[in-house]
Write a protein that holds these residues in place. Structure first.
Motif, PDB file in Angstrom:
ATOM      1  N   ALA A  71       0.998  -1.109  -0.106  1.00  0.00           N
ATOM      2  CA  ALA A  71      -0.094  -0.048   0.002  1.00  0.00           C
ATOM      3  C   ALA A  71       0.675   1.308   0.008  1.00  0.00           C
ATOM      4  CB  ALA A  71      -0.849   0.145   1.231  1.00  0.00           C
ATOM      5  N   HIS A  72       2.233   0.847   0.434  1.00  0.00           N
ATOM      6  CA  HIS A  72       3.017   2.220   0.514  1.00  0.00           C
ATOM      7  C   HIS A  72       3.546   2.559  -0.851  1.00  0.00           C
ATOM      8  CE1 HIS A  72       6.218   4.724   2.518  1.00  0.00           C
ATOM      9  NE2 HIS A  72       7.102   4.057   1.879  1.00  0.00           N
ATOM     10  N   ARG A  73       3.679   1.706  -1.495  1.00  0.00           N
ATOM     11  CA  ARG A  73       4.099   1.801  -3.185  1.00  0.00           C
ATOM     12  C   ARG A  73       3.312   2.954  -3.917  1.00  0.00           C
ATOM     13  NH1 ARG A  73       7.899  -2.975  -5.268  1.00  0.00           N
ATOM     14  NH2 ARG A  73       9.286  -3.131  -3.561  1.00  0.00           N
ATOM     15  N   ARG A  74       4.103   3.920  -4.542  1.00  0.00           N
ATOM     16  CA  ARG A  74       3.075   4.894  -5.506  1.00  0.00           C
ATOM     17  C   ARG A  74       3.746   4.381  -6.997  1.00  0.00           C
ATOM     18  NH1 ARG A  74       5.078  10.260  -2.010  1.00  0.00           N
ATOM     19  NH2 ARG A  74       3.875   9.769  -0.174  1.00  0.00           N
ATOM     20  N   GLY A  75       2.785   4.249  -7.613  1.00  0.00           N
ATOM     21  CA  GLY A  75       3.175   3.913  -8.800  1.00  0.00           C
ATOM     22  C   GLY A  75       3.174   2.397  -9.177  1.00  0.00           C
ATOM     23  N   THR A  76       2.724   2.028 -10.338  1.00  0.00           N
ATOM     24  CA  THR A  76       2.548   0.569 -10.600  1.00  0.00           C
ATOM     25  C   THR A  76       3.270   0.173 -11.937  1.00  0.00           C
ATOM     26  OG1 THR A  76       1.522  -1.445 -11.047  1.00  0.00           O
ATOM     27  CG2 THR A  76       0.360   0.614 -11.286  1.00  0.00           C
ATOM     28  N   LEU A  77       4.057  -0.688 -12.196  1.00  0.00           N
ATOM     29  CA  LEU A  77       4.903  -1.239 -13.123  1.00  0.00           C
ATOM     30  C   LEU A  77       3.902  -1.429 -14.235  1.00  0.00           C
ATOM     31  CD1 LEU A  77       8.241  -2.830 -12.198  1.00  0.00           C
ATOM     32  CD2 LEU A  77       7.707  -0.340 -12.760  1.00  0.00           C
ATOM     33  N   GLU A 119       7.761 -17.562   5.813  1.00  0.00           N
ATOM     34  CA  GLU A 119       6.537 -16.960   5.730  1.00  0.00           C
ATOM     35  C   GLU A 119       6.506 -15.540   5.343  1.00  0.00           C
ATOM     36  OE1 GLU A 119       2.296 -16.689   8.366  1.00  0.00           O
ATOM     37  OE2 GLU A 119       4.230 -17.329   9.387  1.00  0.00           O
ATOM     38  N   LEU A 120       7.603 -14.681   5.912  1.00  0.00           N
ATOM     39  CA  LEU A 120       7.628 -13.333   5.390  1.00  0.00           C
ATOM     40  C   LEU A 120       8.088 -13.507   3.806  1.00  0.00           C
ATOM     41  CD1 LEU A 120       7.682 -10.368   5.923  1.00  0.00           C
ATOM     42  CD2 LEU A 120      10.192 -10.759   6.644  1.00  0.00           C
ATOM     43  N   GLN A 121       9.058 -14.317   3.497  1.00  0.00           N
ATOM     44  CA  GLN A 121       9.712 -14.248   2.086  1.00  0.00           C
ATOM     45  C   GLN A 121       8.144 -14.724   1.251  1.00  0.00           C
ATOM     46  OE1 GLN A 121      12.543 -16.993   0.926  1.00  0.00           O
ATOM     47  NE2 GLN A 121      13.775 -16.575   2.998  1.00  0.00           N
ATOM     48  N   ALA A 122       7.367 -15.436   1.711  1.00  0.00           N
ATOM     49  CA  ALA A 122       6.385 -15.962   0.843  1.00  0.00           C
ATOM     50  C   ALA A 122       5.234 -14.680   0.774  1.00  0.00           C
ATOM     51  CB  ALA A 122       5.476 -16.913   1.160  1.00  0.00           C
ATOM     52  N   ALA A 123       5.017 -13.966   1.824  1.00  0.00           N
ATOM     53  CA  ALA A 123       4.062 -12.968   1.833  1.00  0.00           C
ATOM     54  C   ALA A 123       4.667 -11.609   0.960  1.00  0.00           C
ATOM     55  CB  ALA A 123       3.953 -12.317   3.156  1.00  0.00           C
ATOM     56  N   LEU A 124       5.905 -11.347   1.044  1.00  0.00           N
ATOM     57  CA  LEU A 124       6.538 -10.306   0.296  1.00  0.00           C
ATOM     58  C   LEU A 124       6.462 -10.830  -1.258  1.00  0.00           C
ATOM     59  CD1 LEU A 124       9.597  -9.265   2.539  1.00  0.00           C
ATOM     60  CD2 LEU A 124       7.369  -8.066   2.372  1.00  0.00           C
ATOM     61  N   ARG A 125       6.726 -12.048  -1.482  1.00  0.00           N
ATOM     62  CA  ARG A 125       6.778 -12.337  -2.948  1.00  0.00           C
ATOM     63  C   ARG A 125       5.404 -12.154  -3.691  1.00  0.00           C
ATOM     64  NH1 ARG A 125      10.614 -14.556  -5.858  1.00  0.00           N
ATOM     65  NH2 ARG A 125       9.079 -15.235  -7.303  1.00  0.00           N
ATOM     66  N   GLU A 126       4.411 -12.714  -2.550  1.00  0.00           N
ATOM     67  CA  GLU A 126       3.194 -12.658  -3.353  1.00  0.00           C
ATOM     68  C   GLU A 126       2.429 -11.271  -3.422  1.00  0.00           C
ATOM     69  OE1 GLU A 126      -1.767 -13.825  -2.507  1.00  0.00           O
ATOM     70  OE2 GLU A 126      -0.127 -14.160  -1.021  1.00  0.00           O
ATOM     71  N   ALA A 127       2.883 -10.205  -2.585  1.00  0.00           N
ATOM     72  CA  ALA A 127       2.419  -8.836  -2.482  1.00  0.00           C
ATOM     73  C   ALA A 127       3.072  -8.007  -3.526  1.00  0.00           C
ATOM     74  CB  ALA A 127       2.348  -8.275  -1.022  1.00  0.00           C
ATOM     75  N   LEU A 128       4.658  -8.240  -3.267  1.00  0.00           N
ATOM     76  CA  LEU A 128       5.380  -7.092  -4.052  1.00  0.00           C
ATOM     77  C   LEU A 128       6.226  -7.768  -5.266  1.00  0.00           C
ATOM     78  CD1 LEU A 128       7.040  -5.608  -0.893  1.00  0.00           C
ATOM     79  CD2 LEU A 128       5.059  -4.581  -2.155  1.00  0.00           C
ATOM     80  N   VAL A 129       6.769  -8.927  -5.027  1.00  0.00           N
ATOM     81  CA  VAL A 129       7.740  -9.136  -6.116  1.00  0.00           C
ATOM     82  C   VAL A 129       7.115  -9.780  -7.333  1.00  0.00           C
ATOM     83  CG1 VAL A 129       9.469 -10.924  -6.584  1.00  0.00           C
ATOM     84  CG2 VAL A 129       9.563  -9.824  -4.314  1.00  0.00           C
ATOM     85  N   PRO A 131       3.949  -9.445  -8.557  1.00  0.00           N
ATOM     86  CA  PRO A 131       3.298  -8.306  -9.571  1.00  0.00           C
ATOM     87  C   PRO A 131       4.464  -7.614 -10.462  1.00  0.00           C
ATOM     88  CG  PRO A 131       2.418  -8.173  -7.293  1.00  0.00           C
ATOM     89  CD  PRO A 131       3.405  -9.061  -7.108  1.00  0.00           C
ATOM     90  N   GLU A 132       5.691  -7.226  -9.733  1.00  0.00           N
ATOM     91  CA  GLU A 132       6.482  -6.686 -10.621  1.00  0.00           C
ATOM     92  C   GLU A 132       7.393  -7.561 -11.701  1.00  0.00           C
ATOM     93  OE1 GLU A 132       9.322  -4.892  -8.307  1.00  0.00           O
ATOM     94  OE2 GLU A 132       8.152  -3.284  -7.614  1.00  0.00           O
ATOM     95  N   LEU A 133       7.362  -8.723 -11.396  1.00  0.00           N
ATOM     96  CA  LEU A 133       8.021  -9.891 -12.226  1.00  0.00           C
ATOM     97  C   LEU A 133       6.861 -10.066 -13.482  1.00  0.00           C
ATOM     98  CD1 LEU A 133       9.346 -12.635  -9.898  1.00  0.00           C
ATOM     99  CD2 LEU A 133      10.704 -10.746 -11.184  1.00  0.00           C
ATOM    100  N   ALA A 134       5.710 -10.130 -13.106  1.00  0.00           N
ATOM    101  CA  ALA A 134       4.626 -10.174 -14.272  1.00  0.00           C
ATOM    102  C   ALA A 134       4.389  -8.787 -14.962  1.00  0.00           C
ATOM    103  CB  ALA A 134       3.219 -10.146 -13.523  1.00  0.00           C
TER     104      ALA A 134
END
Length: 201
Positions: A71-77, A119-129, A131-134
């Protein structure tokens, strides 16, 4: 119902404005105390809410932290489409630079937990990583469809690591964040030549 859909359904029980207040409390706790010392109790106290509210909406600390960072991020790839791969990469670099100072500080606050907490890795991958890879994948596919670049070009594999990595490493090497001008120079001088592309006008 997938885990993501279930999380969205739970989140709908609070207003978007209240969600932003909760996310701000999470990020403040993360900056001040780091990930390991961050607790649901501490976030609840800072946000003046019941701890049960947090658990009902996000279930675990990793999911709450990942949601707050997203939610903190601004702009989307995902919205980038300039018509050329060079233009897309330069625009992606500008978007990344727009959050580099804020996001890099928060990433550093996560510390070793990112490497040791699965568990943190998995959550960050789903929420942040992911979408950017896609988004990177979509850029490359459009470029291949236009005939700008071969889909199997060996340098394509390293695009995400290059753009994400330079954001994290410049503060370490030079003590400065990777601003838009730096990121654009990096794309023009390093990324595009490796792909056999000329700099965008």
């Amino acid at each position: 119902m997938t885990p993501t859909q279930a999380t969205a359904a739970r989140r709908s029980k609070i207003s978007p404005e209240r969600a932003q207040e909760l996310y701000a409390a999470v990020l403040d706790e993360l900056r001040e105390h780091g990930y390991e010392a961050l607790t649901m109790e501490g976030v609840a106290a800072r946000a003046c809410c019941g701890k049960s509210t947090l658990y009902r909406q996000w279930r675990t600390k990793p999911q709450l932290v990942a949601a707050a960072l997203r939610a903190h991020r601004r702009g989307t790839l995902a919205a980038v489409d300039t018509g050329t791969l060079a233009g897309d990469l330069r625009e992606a670099a500008r978007i990344a630079a727009g959050t580099s100072g804020r996001d890099t500080r928060l990433t550093q606050a996560l510390g070793l937990a990112v490497l040791s907490d699965e568990e943190l890795q998995a959550a960050l991958r789903e929420a942040l990583v992911e979408p950017e890879l896609a988004a990177f994948g979509a850029m490359v596919q459009r470029a291949a469809d236009r005939g700008e670049i071969a889909a199997g070009h060996p340098a394509l594999e390293f695009l995400p690591a290059q753009l994400m990595g330079v954001l994290r490493i410049r503060p370490v090497l030079e003590g400065r964040y990777a601003d838009a001008a730096y990121m654009e120079r990096f794309v023009d001088a390093s990324v595009l030549p490796a792909l056999g592309l000329a700099p965008a006008p």
